[in-house]
Structure formats: C-alpha cells, structure tokens
Design a protein around this motif. Sequence first.
Motif, PDB file in Angstrom:
ATOM      1  N   LEU A   1       0.811  -1.220   0.000  1.00 47.59           N
ATOM      2  CA  LEU A   1       0.000   0.000   0.000  1.00 47.59           C
ATOM      3  C   LEU A   1       0.840   1.265   0.000  1.00 47.59           C
ATOM      4  O   LEU A   1       0.389   2.315  -0.448  1.00 47.59           O
ATOM      5  CB  LEU A   1      -0.925   0.017   1.217  1.00 47.59           C
ATOM      6  CG  LEU A   1      -1.906  -1.137   1.342  1.00 47.59           C
ATOM      7  CD1 LEU A   1      -2.691  -1.016   2.635  1.00 47.59           C
ATOM      8  CD2 LEU A   1      -2.820  -1.207   0.143  1.00 47.59           C
ATOM      9  N   SER A   2       2.058   1.186   0.527  1.00 46.55           N
ATOM     10  CA  SER A   2       2.936   2.347   0.564  1.00 46.55           C
ATOM     11  C   SER A   2       4.388   1.886   0.603  1.00 46.55           C
ATOM     12  O   SER A   2       4.689   0.797   1.106  1.00 46.55           O
ATOM     13  CB  SER A   2       2.635   3.226   1.779  1.00 46.55           C
ATOM     14  OG  SER A   2       2.896   2.523   2.973  1.00 46.55           O
ATOM     15  N   ILE A   3       5.255   2.730   0.043  1.00 50.17           N
ATOM     16  CA  ILE A   3       6.692   2.468   0.036  1.00 50.17           C
ATOM     17  C   ILE A   3       7.396   3.778   0.372  1.00 50.17           C
ATOM     18  O   ILE A   3       7.170   4.799  -0.276  1.00 50.17           O
ATOM     19  CB  ILE A   3       7.172   1.984  -1.349  1.00 50.17           C
ATOM     20  CG1 ILE A   3       6.433   0.702  -1.758  1.00 50.17           C
ATOM     21  CG2 ILE A   3       8.683   1.751  -1.340  1.00 50.17           C
ATOM     22  CD1 ILE A   3       6.680   0.289  -3.192  1.00 50.17           C
ATOM     23  N   GLU A   4       8.224   3.761   1.387  1.00 50.49           N
ATOM     24  CA  GLU A   4       8.972   4.957   1.775  1.00 50.49           C
ATOM     25  C   GLU A   4      10.048   5.254   0.730  1.00 50.49           C
ATOM     26  O   GLU A   4      10.765   4.344   0.301  1.00 50.49           O
ATOM     27  CB  GLU A   4       9.637   4.761   3.136  1.00 50.49           C
ATOM     28  CG  GLU A   4       8.668   4.725   4.289  1.00 50.49           C
ATOM     29  CD  GLU A   4       8.011   6.065   4.537  1.00 50.49           C
ATOM     30  OE1 GLU A   4       8.677   7.115   4.436  1.00 50.49           O
ATOM     31  OE2 GLU A   4       6.805   6.063   4.846  1.00 50.49           O
ATOM     32  N   PRO A   5      10.160   6.504   0.311  1.00 50.41           N
ATOM     33  CA  PRO A   5      11.208   6.876  -0.654  1.00 50.41           C
ATOM     34  C   PRO A   5      12.602   6.593  -0.104  1.00 50.41           C
ATOM     35  O   PRO A   5      12.861   6.754   1.086  1.00 50.41           O
ATOM     36  CB  PRO A   5      11.004   8.381  -0.842  1.00 50.41           C
ATOM     37  CG  PRO A   5       9.611   8.657  -0.374  1.00 50.41           C
ATOM     38  CD  PRO A   5       9.319   7.636   0.686  1.00 50.41           C
ATOM     39  N   GLY A   6      13.481   6.148  -0.991  1.00 48.86           N
ATOM     40  CA  GLY A   6      14.868   5.922  -0.615  1.00 48.86           C
ATOM     41  C   GLY A   6      15.138   4.629   0.119  1.00 48.86           C
ATOM     42  O   GLY A   6      16.265   4.396   0.552  1.00 48.86           O
ATOM     43  N   THR A   7      14.135   3.778   0.274  1.00 45.25           N
ATOM     44  CA  THR A   7      14.326   2.506   0.970  1.00 45.25           C
ATOM     45  C   THR A   7      14.778   1.429  -0.006  1.00 45.25           C
ATOM     46  O   THR A   7      14.661   1.568  -1.224  1.00 45.25           O
ATOM     47  CB  THR A   7      13.036   2.044   1.666  1.00 45.25           C
ATOM     48  OG1 THR A   7      12.028   1.853   0.656  1.00 45.25           O
ATOM     49  CG2 THR A   7      12.565   3.058   2.702  1.00 45.25           C
ATOM     50  N   SER A   8      15.287   0.341   0.526  1.00 50.90           N
ATOM     51  CA  SER A   8      15.707  -0.766  -0.327  1.00 50.90           C
ATOM     52  C   SER A   8      14.508  -1.369  -1.064  1.00 50.90           C
ATOM     53  O   SER A   8      14.664  -1.899  -2.158  1.00 50.90           O
ATOM     54  CB  SER A   8      16.445  -1.832   0.487  1.00 50.90           C
ATOM     55  OG  SER A   8      15.638  -2.329   1.523  1.00 50.90           O
ATOM     56  N   ALA A   9      13.311  -1.255  -0.509  1.00 54.78           N
ATOM     57  CA  ALA A   9      12.111  -1.752  -1.196  1.00 54.78           C
ATOM     58  C   ALA A   9      11.875  -0.951  -2.474  1.00 54.78           C
ATOM     59  O   ALA A   9      11.609  -1.527  -3.540  1.00 54.78           O
ATOM     60  CB  ALA A   9      10.900  -1.660  -0.285  1.00 54.78           C
ATOM     61  N   GLU A  10      12.001   0.358  -2.389  1.00 53.66           N
ATOM     62  CA  GLU A  10      11.831   1.199  -3.570  1.00 53.66           C
ATOM     63  C   GLU A  10      12.964   0.946  -4.571  1.00 53.66           C
ATOM     64  O   GLU A  10      12.722   0.757  -5.765  1.00 53.66           O
ATOM     65  CB  GLU A  10      11.817   2.677  -3.182  1.00 53.66           C
ATOM     66  CG  GLU A  10      11.664   3.589  -4.397  1.00 53.66           C
ATOM     67  CD  GLU A  10      11.809   5.061  -4.065  1.00 53.66           C
ATOM     68  OE1 GLU A  10      10.904   5.813  -4.456  1.00 53.66           O
ATOM     69  OE2 GLU A  10      12.817   5.447  -3.431  1.00 53.66           O
ATOM     70  N   GLU A  11      14.185   0.925  -4.082  1.00 54.81           N
ATOM     71  CA  GLU A  11      15.342   0.722  -4.952  1.00 54.81           C
ATOM     72  C   GLU A  11      15.341  -0.654  -5.596  1.00 54.81           C
ATOM     73  O   GLU A  11      15.848  -0.824  -6.703  1.00 54.81           O
ATOM     74  CB  GLU A  11      16.628   0.951  -4.167  1.00 54.81           C
ATOM     75  CG  GLU A  11      16.793   2.396  -3.736  1.00 54.81           C
ATOM     76  CD  GLU A  11      17.881   2.603  -2.702  1.00 54.81           C
ATOM     77  OE1 GLU A  11      18.610   1.645  -2.377  1.00 54.81           O
ATOM     78  OE2 GLU A  11      18.006   3.741  -2.217  1.00 54.81           O
ATOM     79  N   GLY A  12      14.754  -1.638  -4.910  1.00 51.23           N
ATOM     80  CA  GLY A  12      14.709  -3.005  -5.431  1.00 51.23           C
ATOM     81  C   GLY A  12      13.600  -3.257  -6.430  1.00 51.23           C
ATOM     82  O   GLY A  12      13.519  -4.332  -7.014  1.00 51.23           O
ATOM     83  N   GLY A  13      12.724  -2.270  -6.620  1.00 53.78           N
ATOM     84  CA  GLY A  13      11.701  -2.403  -7.637  1.00 53.78           C
ATOM     85  C   GLY A  13      10.325  -2.812  -7.150  1.00 53.78           C
ATOM     86  O   GLY A  13       9.438  -3.093  -7.957  1.00 53.78           O
ATOM     87  N   LEU A  14      10.106  -2.836  -5.849  1.00 57.37           N
ATOM     88  CA  LEU A  14       8.768  -3.125  -5.333  1.00 57.37           C
ATOM     89  C   LEU A  14       7.839  -1.992  -5.747  1.00 57.37           C
ATOM     90  O   LEU A  14       8.240  -0.824  -5.731  1.00 57.37           O
ATOM     91  CB  LEU A  14       8.825  -3.243  -3.810  1.00 57.37           C
ATOM     92  CG  LEU A  14       7.671  -3.960  -3.117  1.00 57.37           C
ATOM     93  CD1 LEU A  14       7.547  -5.392  -3.607  1.00 57.37           C
ATOM     94  CD2 LEU A  14       7.883  -3.945  -1.618  1.00 57.37           C
ATOM     95  N   GLU A  15       6.619  -2.322  -6.146  1.00 57.95           N
ATOM     96  CA  GLU A  15       5.679  -1.317  -6.630  1.00 57.95           C
ATOM     97  C   GLU A  15       4.374  -1.347  -5.842  1.00 57.95           C
ATOM     98  O   GLU A  15       3.971  -2.399  -5.343  1.00 57.95           O
ATOM     99  CB  GLU A  15       5.369  -1.560  -8.110  1.00 57.95           C
ATOM    100  CG  GLU A  15       6.574  -1.435  -9.009  1.00 57.95           C
ATOM    101  CD  GLU A  15       6.257  -1.703 -10.471  1.00 57.95           C
ATOM    102  OE1 GLU A  15       5.060  -1.886 -10.820  1.00 57.95           O
ATOM    103  OE2 GLU A  15       7.210  -1.726 -11.271  1.00 57.95           O
ATOM    104  N   LEU A  16       3.713  -0.191  -5.778  1.00 59.38           N
ATOM    105  CA  LEU A  16       2.397  -0.124  -5.153  1.00 59.38           C
ATOM    106  C   LEU A  16       1.467  -1.092  -5.876  1.00 59.38           C
ATOM    107  O   LEU A  16       1.486  -1.175  -7.103  1.00 59.38           O
ATOM    108  CB  LEU A  16       1.823   1.286  -5.218  1.00 59.38           C
ATOM    109  CG  LEU A  16       2.572   2.363  -4.439  1.00 59.38           C
ATOM    110  CD1 LEU A  16       1.908   3.713  -4.647  1.00 59.38           C
ATOM    111  CD2 LEU A  16       2.647   2.017  -2.967  1.00 59.38           C
ATOM    112  N   GLY A  17       0.675  -1.833  -5.115  1.00 58.86           N
ATOM    113  CA  GLY A  17      -0.249  -2.790  -5.701  1.00 58.86           C
ATOM    114  C   GLY A  17       0.320  -4.186  -5.857  1.00 58.86           C
ATOM    115  O   GLY A  17      -0.430  -5.131  -6.094  1.00 58.86           O
ATOM    116  N   ASP A  18       1.644  -4.340  -5.742  1.00 62.67           N
ATOM    117  CA  ASP A  18       2.230  -5.678  -5.765  1.00 62.67           C
ATOM    118  C   ASP A  18       1.651  -6.487  -4.612  1.00 62.67           C
ATOM    119  O   ASP A  18       1.350  -5.933  -3.541  1.00 62.67           O
ATOM    120  CB  ASP A  18       3.753  -5.626  -5.581  1.00 62.67           C
ATOM    121  CG  ASP A  18       4.519  -5.238  -6.828  1.00 62.67           C
ATOM    122  OD1 ASP A  18       3.915  -5.185  -7.923  1.00 62.67           O
ATOM    123  OD2 ASP A  18       5.742  -4.988  -6.708  1.00 62.67           O
TER     124      ASP A  18
END
Length: 95
Positions: A27-44
């Motif tokens: 539902l949410s991804i904090e900017p600059g985190t490894s989740a964002e950098e690794g390609g996790l997307e909203l709705g996954d």
Amino acid sequence: VGLQPVAVPEKLRAASGRAAASGLMVLSIEPGTSAEEGGLELGDILVAAGETSLEDPETLQSLLRGDAVGKPMQFTVLRAGRAVEIELLIAARRV
C-alpha cells in the motif's frame, strides 16, 4: 513498506505456483528505501519470501529479523496478473 493482507484468487495462485489463499498487498513504500530501490511497486502482492508463503504480516516480520538484515532476499510478487521474482536487500527497520 505498508502492507495489508488480501485474498489471492485461485487464478493468481496458479500463476504464482503457490497454494496460499492470501498474500500481502503493498500500500505504501517509503522513498529511498531498499524496497523502492529493489523495484517493489504499489499494488504488488507479496506471496512468498524465499520458500516461505506470506499470508500475514507477522510471517514476513519474523523473516526480516536478525541475520537477514544486510542480505538479499528473493520475493515472489503478483504484479498485473502474473508472478514476478524480485530480490530486495533487507535493511534495518526505520523507526
């Protein structure tokens, strides 16, 4: 990462090769985190971490403790109706 348990329809379970009836929707991804950098997307929808099915947040939390921090982990996510494998670096939890 903000997550919510969701039901996974039978068709999507077959696509992922997992029998679990639920997964964790992003539902949410904090900017600059490894989740964002690794390609996790909203709705996954996270359905597995390695060989472990992810049906509730507690299961994921237990996998992200101790020795997992600083190491990559393979995740199976459902994205746009198909299973995708992504690798994320497990970072220390932000407070």
